[in-house]
Design a protein around this motif. Structure first.
Motif, PDB file in Angstrom:
ATOM      1  N   VAL A  61       0.942  -1.335  -0.224  1.00 34.48           N
ATOM      2  CA  VAL A  61       0.047  -0.045   0.004  1.00 34.48           C
ATOM      3  C   VAL A  61       1.068   1.252  -0.041  1.00 34.48           C
ATOM      4  CG1 VAL A  61      -1.963   1.224   1.156  1.00 34.48           C
ATOM      5  CG2 VAL A  61      -1.776  -1.427   1.024  1.00 34.48           C
ATOM      6  N   GLU A  62       0.573   2.144  -0.845  1.00 29.73           N
ATOM      7  CA  GLU A  62       1.408   3.221  -1.088  1.00 29.73           C
ATOM      8  C   GLU A  62       0.414   4.563  -0.335  1.00 29.73           C
ATOM      9  OE1 GLU A  62       2.379   4.092  -5.106  1.00 29.73           O
ATOM     10  OE2 GLU A  62       3.748   2.322  -5.267  1.00 29.73           O
ATOM     11  N   GLY A  63      -0.966   4.496  -0.681  1.00 30.27           N
ATOM     12  CA  GLY A  63      -1.712   5.557  -0.051  1.00 30.27           C
ATOM     13  C   GLY A  63      -3.124   5.613  -0.798  1.00 30.27           C
ATOM     14  N   PRO A  64      -3.770   6.684  -0.502  1.00 35.75           N
ATOM     15  CA  PRO A  64      -5.078   6.603  -1.152  1.00 35.75           C
ATOM     16  C   PRO A  64      -5.167   7.142  -2.786  1.00 35.75           C
ATOM     17  CG  PRO A  64      -4.991   8.701  -0.058  1.00 35.75           C
ATOM     18  CD  PRO A  64      -3.546   7.833   0.364  1.00 35.75           C
ATOM     19  N   LEU A 117       3.548  -3.587  -6.861  1.00 36.16           N
ATOM     20  CA  LEU A 117       4.027  -5.113  -6.553  1.00 36.16           C
ATOM     21  C   LEU A 117       5.458  -5.251  -6.486  1.00 36.16           C
ATOM     22  CD1 LEU A 117       1.637  -6.659  -9.711  1.00 36.16           C
ATOM     23  CD2 LEU A 117       1.214  -6.361  -7.155  1.00 36.16           C
ATOM     24  N   ASP A 118       5.974  -6.089  -6.057  1.00 40.07           N
ATOM     25  CA  ASP A 118       7.435  -6.283  -5.956  1.00 40.07           C
ATOM     26  C   ASP A 118       8.065  -6.596  -7.328  1.00 40.07           C
ATOM     27  OD1 ASP A 118       7.270  -5.821  -3.234  1.00 40.07           O
ATOM     28  OD2 ASP A 118       7.171  -7.863  -2.627  1.00 40.07           O
ATOM     29  N   THR A 119       7.509  -7.293  -7.920  1.00 36.82           N
ATOM     30  CA  THR A 119       7.858  -7.758  -9.255  1.00 36.82           C
ATOM     31  C   THR A 119       6.669  -7.647 -10.178  1.00 36.82           C
ATOM     32  OG1 THR A 119       9.031  -9.660  -8.227  1.00 36.82           O
ATOM     33  CG2 THR A 119       8.303  -9.880 -10.713  1.00 36.82           C
ATOM     34  N   ALA A 120       6.942  -7.013 -11.334  1.00 35.79           N
ATOM     35  CA  ALA A 120       6.065  -6.710 -12.397  1.00 35.79           C
ATOM     36  C   ALA A 120       5.513  -7.804 -13.003  1.00 35.79           C
ATOM     37  CB  ALA A 120       6.852  -5.557 -13.704  1.00 35.79           C
ATOM     38  N   LEU A 121       4.119  -7.944 -13.388  1.00 38.44           N
ATOM     39  CA  LEU A 121       3.458  -9.056 -13.775  1.00 38.44           C
ATOM     40  C   LEU A 121       2.708  -8.579 -15.081  1.00 38.44           C
ATOM     41  CD1 LEU A 121       1.990 -10.614 -10.833  1.00 38.44           C
ATOM     42  CD2 LEU A 121       3.850 -11.469 -11.800  1.00 38.44           C
ATOM     43  N   SER A 122       2.556  -9.807 -16.037  1.00 35.27           N
ATOM     44  CA  SER A 122       1.616  -9.417 -17.165  1.00 35.27           C
ATOM     45  C   SER A 122       0.090  -9.436 -16.568  1.00 35.27           C
ATOM     46  CB  SER A 122       1.793 -10.740 -18.126  1.00 35.27           C
ATOM     47  OG  SER A 122       1.085 -11.672 -17.552  1.00 35.27           O
ATOM     48  N   PRO A 123      -0.814  -8.552 -17.212  1.00 38.91           N
ATOM     49  CA  PRO A 123      -1.940  -8.606 -16.672  1.00 38.91           C
ATOM     50  C   PRO A 123      -2.749 -10.027 -16.546  1.00 38.91           C
ATOM     51  CG  PRO A 123      -1.807  -7.012 -18.351  1.00 38.91           C
ATOM     52  CD  PRO A 123      -0.544  -7.863 -18.452  1.00 38.91           C
ATOM     53  N   ARG A 149       2.021  -1.118 -10.902  1.00 38.76           N
ATOM     54  CA  ARG A 149       1.176  -0.135  -9.843  1.00 38.76           C
ATOM     55  C   ARG A 149      -0.018  -0.331 -10.061  1.00 38.76           C
ATOM     56  NH1 ARG A 149       0.392   5.671  -9.229  1.00 38.76           N
ATOM     57  NH2 ARG A 149       0.993   6.085  -7.020  1.00 38.76           N
ATOM     58  N   VAL A 150      -0.829  -0.757  -9.004  1.00 41.77           N
ATOM     59  CA  VAL A 150      -2.222  -1.211  -8.905  1.00 41.77           C
ATOM     60  C   VAL A 150      -2.998  -0.203  -8.119  1.00 41.77           C
ATOM     61  CG1 VAL A 150      -3.847  -2.808  -8.384  1.00 41.77           C
ATOM     62  CG2 VAL A 150      -1.695  -3.572  -9.085  1.00 41.77           C
ATOM     63  N   GLY A 151      -4.387   0.289  -8.523  1.00 39.41           N
ATOM     64  CA  GLY A 151      -5.417   0.919  -7.973  1.00 39.41           C
ATOM     65  C   GLY A 151      -6.360   0.139  -7.634  1.00 39.41           C
ATOM     66  N   TRP A 152      -7.132   0.049  -6.442  1.00 34.35           N
ATOM     67  CA  TRP A 152      -8.086  -0.863  -6.170  1.00 34.35           C
ATOM     68  C   TRP A 152      -9.141  -0.377  -5.093  1.00 34.35           C
ATOM     69  CZ3 TRP A 152      -3.463  -1.178  -3.925  1.00 34.35           C
ATOM     70  CH2 TRP A 152      -3.349  -1.194  -2.579  1.00 34.35           C
ATOM     71  N   LEU A 172      -3.193  -1.019 -13.496  1.00 36.57           N
ATOM     72  CA  LEU A 172      -4.372  -1.796 -13.498  1.00 36.57           C
ATOM     73  C   LEU A 172      -5.238  -1.231 -12.278  1.00 36.57           C
ATOM     74  CD1 LEU A 172      -4.757  -5.741 -13.597  1.00 36.57           C
ATOM     75  CD2 LEU A 172      -5.397  -4.593 -11.551  1.00 36.57           C
ATOM     76  N   TYR A 173      -6.405  -1.353 -12.566  1.00 38.07           N
ATOM     77  CA  TYR A 173      -7.348  -1.161 -11.657  1.00 38.07           C
ATOM     78  C   TYR A 173      -8.324  -2.225 -11.283  1.00 38.07           C
ATOM     79  CZ  TYR A 173     -11.176   0.999  -8.910  1.00 38.07           C
ATOM     80  OH  TYR A 173     -12.008   1.259  -8.057  1.00 38.07           O
ATOM     81  N   LEU A 174      -8.470  -2.373 -10.087  1.00 37.33           N
ATOM     82  CA  LEU A 174      -9.340  -3.677  -9.616  1.00 37.33           C
ATOM     83  C   LEU A 174     -10.319  -3.339  -8.728  1.00 37.33           C
ATOM     84  CD1 LEU A 174      -7.936  -7.122  -8.412  1.00 37.33           C
ATOM     85  CD2 LEU A 174      -9.768  -5.843  -6.862  1.00 37.33           C
ATOM     86  N   SER A 175     -11.441  -3.760  -9.075  1.00 33.87           N
ATOM     87  CA  SER A 175     -12.768  -3.451  -8.177  1.00 33.87           C
ATOM     88  C   SER A 175     -13.582  -4.880  -7.892  1.00 33.87           C
ATOM     89  CB  SER A 175     -13.662  -2.427  -8.816  1.00 33.87           C
ATOM     90  OG  SER A 175     -14.304  -2.821  -9.755  1.00 33.87           O
TER      91      SER A 175
END
Length: 252
Positions: free
Chosen positions: A122-125, A140-146, A172-175, A194-197
Motif C-alpha cells: 500500500v502506498e496511499g489513497p 507489486l514487488d515484481t512486475a506481472l503481465s495482466p 502499480r495497482v489501484g483498487w 491496473l485497476y481492480l474492483s
C-alpha cells in the motif's frame, strides 16, 4: 468467558472510529440480542443463509459488512426483511454491522486486507491527500503481465476474475473492493497500470480500454470477505471470546 454486549460494541465503535464516518446505513448495533457475548459469527452479508448459519453455530453476535436499514429502502418490516429480523430476535442474536468504516480502516479494512491477500504494498489513497478516499494505490514487488496478475487474483480469491487486458506490465495497482468500479477515473489519474474492483459497469470497459490500463472485476463478495474476518479476529483476541467466520458463497 463472556463479555457485555455494550463493551464489545463500544470497542468496535472506537477501533473503527465509526462515529466520524458518514454512511448509507447505520453503523454499529443494528439489532440488540442477549446482553452477554461468548461467540461471534462473522460474514459478509446478513442474508437469511448467514443468519441461519449463525443460529446453528449458537452465535451471540452476528458481525457483518452488509447489514440492514439502507438509505432509500422501504422501511416496512415485511417479507425477506421480516423473516431475517424474526430469526435474529427469536434466537436473541445481536446484529453488528460496519460498512464504510470497515472499508476505510488502515488495519482491518477490506482494502488493506485485500492488498495483503494479493501481495500489494500500500502506498496511499487513490486521491492523494484525502485519507477518506475508500480506494487505495499500491505496487507489486515484481512486475506481472495482466494475465499473470489475474491468475494471482484467482488463486487468492478462489474464483476467476473478469479481466480487461490493457497495455504493458502491471507494476502499480489501484483498487477498491465491492462496488468500487466508479473510482477508475481516480485510478487513471493516479497513473496505475491496473485497476481492480469487485464489480464492473458497462462503461468501465471503455474507460480502461481507452486509457490504456488493465481492469479486473474480482467479485463484490469475494473482495469483501477479509475485513470482517480481521475485525472479528481482533475482537476475539481483545476479549478472549470465540470467533467463527462463515462464508455463504455469492458469485457476484
Amino acid at each position: 468467558m463472556a463479555i457485555a454486549l455494550t463493551t464489545l460494541v463500544d470497542e468496535a465503535q472506537r477501533y473503527l472510529n465509526a462515529a466520524t464516518i458518514s454512511d448509507y446505513c447505520p453503523n454499529g448495533l443494528q439489532v440488540e440480542g442477549q446482553p452477554q457475548v461468548r461467540r461471534i459469527v462473522s460474514g459478509v452479508t446478513a442474508s437469511q443463509a448467514l443468519v441461519d448459519a449463525a443460529v446453528a453455530a449458537e452465535a451471540d453476535v452476528l458481525l457483518v459488512h452488509h447489514g440492514y436499514f439502507w438509505k432509500g429502502e422501504n422501511p416496512c418490516i415485511t417479507g425477506m426483511k421480516q423473516r431475517r429480523l424474526k430469526t435474529l430476535l427469536a434466537h436473541d442474536i445481536s446484529l453488528l454491522a460496519y460498512h464504510l468504516p470497515l472499508d476505510l480502516h488502515p488495519e482491518v479494512g477490506n482494502n488493506v486486507q485485500l492488498a495483503r491477500q494479493l501481495g500489494i504494498t500500500v502506498e496511499g489513497p487513490l486521491e492523494p491527500g484525502n485519507p477518506r478516499t475508500v480506494g487505495l494505490v499500491g505496487s507489486l514487488d515484481t512486475a506481472l503481465s495482466p494475465r499473470e496478475f489475474a491468475e494471482r487474483v484467482a488463486q487468492a480469491l478462489g474464483r476467476e476474475p473478469l479481466l480487461v487486458e490493457g497495455e504493458g506490465l502491471i507494476r502499480r495497482v489501484g483498487w477498491c473492493t465491492g462496488g468500487g468500479q466508479g473510482y477508475i477515473d481516480q485510478a487513471i489519474a493516479a497513473g496505475v497500470d491496473l485497476y481492480l474492483s469487485g464489480e464492473a459497469s458497462e462503461q468501465t470497459f471503455h474507460s480502461a480500454r481507452e486509457n490504456g490500463i488493465s481492469f479486473i472485476a474480482a467479485g463484490h463478495h469475494a473482495t469483501e470477505r477479509y475485513g470482517v474476518q480481521a475485525l472479528g479476529d481482533y475482537l476475539a483476541r481483545r476479549f478472549a471470546i470465540e470467533h467463527l467466520f462463515i462464508d455463504c458463497p455469492n458469485p457476484i
